[in-house]
Design a protein around this motif. Sequence first.
Motif, short mmCIF file in Angstrom:
data_model
loop_
_atom_site.label_atom_id
_atom_site.label_comp_id
_atom_site.label_asym_id
_atom_site.label_seq_id
_atom_site.Cartn_x
_atom_site.Cartn_y
_atom_site.Cartn_z
N ALA A 192 11.88 37.44 13.06
CA ALA A 192 12.27 37.34 14.38
C ALA A 192 13.53 36.63 14.59
O ALA A 192 14.38 37.31 15.27
N PHE A 193 14.24 35.79 13.69
CA PHE A 193 15.42 35.30 13.84
C PHE A 193 16.38 36.37 13.33
O PHE A 193 17.40 36.52 13.94
N VAL A 194 16.27 37.05 12.30
CA VAL A 194 17.02 38.35 11.79
C VAL A 194 17.28 39.40 12.87
O VAL A 194 18.42 39.69 13.13
N LEU A 195 16.16 39.48 13.58
CA LEU A 195 16.34 40.50 14.65
C LEU A 195 16.70 40.07 15.93
O LEU A 195 17.19 41.16 16.93
N LEU A 196 16.79 39.02 16.18
CA LEU A 196 17.24 38.57 17.28
C LEU A 196 18.46 39.05 18.07
O LEU A 196 18.57 39.37 19.23
N PRO A 197 19.45 39.33 17.10
CA PRO A 197 20.78 39.76 17.99
C PRO A 197 20.96 41.15 18.15
O PRO A 197 21.64 41.77 18.91
N PHE A 198 19.83 41.94 17.34
CA PHE A 198 20.18 43.38 17.44
C PHE A 198 19.45 43.84 18.91
O PHE A 198 18.28 43.60 19.40
N GLY A 199 20.32 44.92 19.43
CA GLY A 199 19.82 45.54 20.89
C GLY A 199 20.12 44.75 21.96
O GLY A 199 19.68 45.21 23.11
N VAL A 200 20.76 43.63 21.63
CA VAL A 200 21.18 42.75 23.02
C VAL A 200 22.52 42.99 23.33
O VAL A 200 23.41 42.85 22.69
N LYS A 201 22.78 43.08 24.56
CA LYS A 201 24.17 43.36 25.20
C LYS A 201 24.39 42.22 26.26
O LYS A 201 23.63 41.73 27.02
N THR A 202 25.37 41.83 26.40
CA THR A 202 25.96 40.95 27.50
C THR A 202 26.19 41.53 28.80
O THR A 202 26.16 42.72 28.95
N HIS A 203 26.64 40.71 29.80
CA HIS A 203 26.53 41.29 31.10
C HIS A 203 27.93 42.03 31.16
O HIS A 203 27.93 43.00 31.92
N ASP A 204 28.78 41.68 30.42
CA ASP A 204 30.12 42.38 30.45
C ASP A 204 30.11 43.90 29.80
O ASP A 204 30.53 44.65 30.34
N GLU A 205 29.20 44.00 28.68
CA GLU A 205 29.03 45.23 28.15
C GLU A 205 28.20 46.31 29.05
O GLU A 205 28.56 47.41 28.92
N LEU A 206 27.24 45.52 29.79
CA LEU A 206 26.50 46.42 30.74
C LEU A 206 27.22 46.54 32.04
O LEU A 206 26.53 47.47 33.03
N GLY A 207 28.09 45.74 32.37
CA GLY A 207 28.63 45.99 33.76
C GLY A 207 27.95 45.37 34.87
O GLY A 207 27.95 45.69 36.17
#
Length: 90
Positions: free
Chosen positions: A18-33
């Motif tokens: 879970a900790f290793v996979l946590l950052p994958f596939g997450v986008k910030t508000h700036d990246e998504l507009g």
Amino acid sequence: MKWTSILAIYALFWVMSAFVLLPFGVKTHDELGVEKVPGQADSAPANFRPGRLVLRAFVLAAVLTALYVLNFIYGWIGVEDVDFLSALRG
């Protein structure tokens, strides 16, 4: 190996996964507009989906636990295989 030991090993692998996979596939508000909430950190995720994270961690932990148990049964990799300091001891 007892089933309780396998369950404990699975739980350890699940938390680690879970900790290793946590950052994958997450986008910030700036990246998504998407507009940010006032006072929000720039790095806050906009599309965090905990259900997907749990499912991915479940699958990865199951695979890792199966490999661990199979290695325990068949002895593919032992302590002597990962003892890199024995060459230094002479």
